[in-house]
Structures are given as C-alpha cells and as structure tokens.
Motif scaffolding. Sequence first.
Motif, PDB file in Angstrom:
ATOM      1  N   ASN A 160       0.814  -1.214   0.000  1.00  0.00           N
ATOM      2  CA  ASN A 160       0.000   0.000   0.000  1.00  0.00           C
ATOM      3  C   ASN A 160       0.847   1.263   0.000  1.00  0.00           C
ATOM      4  O   ASN A 160       0.501   2.256  -0.654  1.00  0.00           O
ATOM      5  N   ARG A 161       1.944   1.226   0.724  1.00  0.00           N
ATOM      6  CA  ARG A 161       2.807   2.414   0.797  1.00  0.00           C
ATOM      7  C   ARG A 161       3.379   2.743  -0.577  1.00  0.00           C
ATOM      8  O   ARG A 161       3.391   3.902  -0.994  1.00  0.00           O
ATOM      9  N   LYS A 162       3.815   1.709  -1.285  1.00  0.00           N
ATOM     10  CA  LYS A 162       4.345   1.904  -2.628  1.00  0.00           C
ATOM     11  C   LYS A 162       3.268   2.423  -3.564  1.00  0.00           C
ATOM     12  O   LYS A 162       3.527   3.298  -4.411  1.00  0.00           O
ATOM     13  N   GLY A 163       2.055   1.900  -3.436  1.00  0.00           N
ATOM     14  CA  GLY A 163       0.966   2.345  -4.297  1.00  0.00           C
ATOM     15  C   GLY A 163       0.677   3.824  -4.143  1.00  0.00           C
ATOM     16  O   GLY A 163       0.485   4.543  -5.140  1.00  0.00           O
ATOM     17  N   HIS A 192      -2.468   4.142   7.390  1.00  0.00           N
ATOM     18  CA  HIS A 192      -1.150   4.646   7.771  1.00  0.00           C
ATOM     19  C   HIS A 192      -0.162   4.506   6.620  1.00  0.00           C
ATOM     20  O   HIS A 192       0.593   5.436   6.310  1.00  0.00           O
ATOM     21  N   ASP A 193      -0.153   3.341   5.975  1.00  0.00           N
ATOM     22  CA  ASP A 193       0.800   3.088   4.898  1.00  0.00           C
ATOM     23  C   ASP A 193       0.558   3.998   3.703  1.00  0.00           C
ATOM     24  O   ASP A 193       1.513   4.503   3.091  1.00  0.00           O
ATOM     25  N   ARG A 194      -0.705   4.216   3.362  1.00  0.00           N
ATOM     26  CA  ARG A 194      -0.983   5.065   2.202  1.00  0.00           C
ATOM     27  C   ARG A 194      -0.636   6.521   2.480  1.00  0.00           C
ATOM     28  O   ARG A 194      -0.149   7.240   1.602  1.00  0.00           O
ATOM     29  N   ARG A 195      -0.867   6.960   3.696  1.00  0.00           N
ATOM     30  CA  ARG A 195      -0.468   8.326   4.056  1.00  0.00           C
ATOM     31  C   ARG A 195       1.050   8.464   3.998  1.00  0.00           C
ATOM     32  O   ARG A 195       1.582   9.460   3.486  1.00  0.00           O
ATOM     33  N   GLU A 196       1.755   7.455   4.515  1.00  0.00           N
ATOM     34  CA  GLU A 196       3.223   7.511   4.497  1.00  0.00           C
ATOM     35  C   GLU A 196       3.768   7.463   3.076  1.00  0.00           C
ATOM     36  O   GLU A 196       4.783   8.096   2.769  1.00  0.00           O
ATOM     37  N   GLY A 197       3.110   6.734   2.193  1.00  0.00           N
ATOM     38  CA  GLY A 197       3.541   6.705   0.800  1.00  0.00           C
ATOM     39  C   GLY A 197       3.451   8.074   0.151  1.00  0.00           C
ATOM     40  O   GLY A 197       4.333   8.478  -0.611  1.00  0.00           O
ATOM     41  N   TYR A 198       2.372   8.784   0.447  1.00  0.00           N
ATOM     42  CA  TYR A 198       2.194  10.169  -0.028  1.00  0.00           C
ATOM     43  C   TYR A 198       3.325  11.062   0.481  1.00  0.00           C
ATOM     44  O   TYR A 198       3.958  11.802  -0.280  1.00  0.00           O
ATOM     45  N   LEU A 199       3.615  10.944   1.773  1.00  0.00           N
ATOM     46  CA  LEU A 199       4.667  11.772   2.371  1.00  0.00           C
ATOM     47  C   LEU A 199       6.049  11.403   1.820  1.00  0.00           C
ATOM     48  O   LEU A 199       6.880  12.280   1.572  1.00  0.00           O
ATOM     49  N   ASP A 200       6.294  10.108   1.615  1.00  0.00           N
ATOM     50  CA  ASP A 200       7.575   9.663   1.054  1.00  0.00           C
ATOM     51  C   ASP A 200       7.826  10.302  -0.308  1.00  0.00           C
ATOM     52  O   ASP A 200       8.948  10.740  -0.609  1.00  0.00           O
TER      53      ASP A 200
END
Length: 335
Positions: A160-163, A192-200
């Motif tokens: 999810n983070r990568k997506g 949490h993972d999707r928000r962090e992916g955006y921030l990354d």
Amino acid sequence: MATIKDVAKEAGVSIATASRVINNAPHTSDAAIVAVKEAMAKLGYRPNATARALVNKSSNAIGVLVNDVSAPFFGTMVKAIDTIANEQGKQLLIGSGYHDAVKERNAINMLLDSQCESLVVHSKGMTDAELTSLADDIPGLVVINRVVPNMASRCIALDNRKGSYIATEHLIRNGHRHIGYLCSNHDIEDAHDRREGYLDALRDNSIEIREEYIEYGEPDETGGEQAIVNLLAKNTPVTAIATYNDYMAAGCMTLLQENGINIPEHMSVIGFDDGHIARYIYPRLTTIRYPIQVMANEAVKLSLQLVAGQEMERSECKLFMPILVRRASVGSNPK
C-alpha cells in the motif's frame, strides 16, 4: 447449557484447541488436554455432533472474514473466493468484523463452529499475536491484505505504501507541487501506509510537507466530499488531490465539479483501488490498481492446500505490487 466457547474460555485456550481436545485430535499439548478436560468437567459440558465434526470429518465450507460485506471492495473479494469454492464443490460462509477485534473474534468463532477448516481472514482489529496463535491451531487459516511477521508465509498482501507513492509521484511528474491528500480516518495499517507513501513521495522530490494539505474522513463518497470541503475552506493553493481510495475520490470530484472546479483543467484527482466506480465516474478516474481478485484467488488456493497438508512453496509473505492506471482525471499543472 455450557458451550465450546465457555470451555475454551474457562481453560484459557482457543476454541480450535478446545475442539481438538474434545475430539481426541493429534498434535495437542498435554497442558491443553488437562486444562480443557478440567473445564469440561467443571462446566458439565457435553460435546455435540457439530463440534465432533469440526475435527473428525472433512468440511465442505470455506470461511471468509471481511470488514463489511456490503462494501464493493469486499464484494469483489468474496466473489473471487466463491468462484474457487464452486470449482472445489464447497460452500462459502461469510462473517463481518468491521475492523473491530471483538467482532472479528466472534465472526471467526462462528465460522469455526460452522465446521470451516479453510479460512481466509481480512482482519484489522486483532493483534499479530492473536492471529499467529489462531494460525497455530487452524492449519487452513490465511490472512489477506496484511503482513503478520510470525506467519508471513500464510499472508497475501499489497504494498500500500508503494501504491500511494506511485500515485503521488504521478501527480508530481505532471508538474504539481501543491498536492492535497484525503486520508481515511480509520486507525488501520492501510490508512497509515498510504499516508506515508504520499509523504515519502513529497520528501523524495524535495517538496515541503504541509499538514494543512491533509484532511481525514470516512473512506467512502461522503467522507471524500466532506474532506475536500474542509480542504477548500482553508484556501490552500493545491492543484492536485491524492486520495485514500476511489470512493473518497468520487465524493471529492462531485463536490469540485458542483462548485465549478473542472477536472483535470483546474484540479487533478487520483484514486486508489481501481474499483468499478473508477471506470464510470466522469472524467474516468486515474487510480492505483489493487488486484484484489487475484489476491483472493491466491489466498483461498493456499488455504485449501494447507488443509490438504501440502507443503508451501515459499516462506515469506506474497506481496503484490500496485500498478498505475492512467485515465482522464489527472492533467498538467495549470499554473
């Protein structure tokens, strides 16, 4: 009248363990046998035919735990599992957990009481330790859309983070630097993972992170509509919106267009999941594909293999990669 649940609670073991002791199944610890038999005697428990069948004969049912069976995402997941079940001559039993640990436990117990040996579990409420303990007692348990480290080989998940990173980076490559994010307000790993992916993606492209560009809401159309209302009220200079899922994107897009903000001419919007709604809203939604059908197929096939005693081909989680689906809701920065 005492039930197997009462016995398990009194003995301090899982329902699956209590069932194994009651039915004289192998691979049960001496301590569990003593505890369960003492609990049975204390409560006056008499095993019934259903409880005996759980261990003594092959089940004809596949159990599935979802968040909410009415949600389209889970409808797609259940349909994929049901297709495999039909091919195997099995029936499907479904429980809803609503991301709540107690409700998830109750649903799993119901599925076990209904003789389901094969279980595909979408759990966000129960702890890793609880799921690992259940997996020890239930050979056919497989977890979908989550990575539980101590049972990773029985997990099917999406990065999810990568997506979310890919989605945000796509907006950046189209010239956007003021990018808002509509995030689910559910306290779960996916959010949490999707928000962090955006921030990354912002960090990696040297774009300042602004907390005022992030709004939270229910992960549905209404939540997306309310979140974009809150974001617009701040009068921020955002030119693009990344969203937690397609349904928040749909609510966001409706509100924007009702207020004369054209997509993608005035504002770009990108979703996540690539559900049916992404193809039929206007303009058609650029999004991240979540291959839930393929993942559900993998999960139920693995569960059936485990029940049959077949060896697994891998020792780690099967992690699926998200893919960008370009449609019409993202354009170049108009400024």
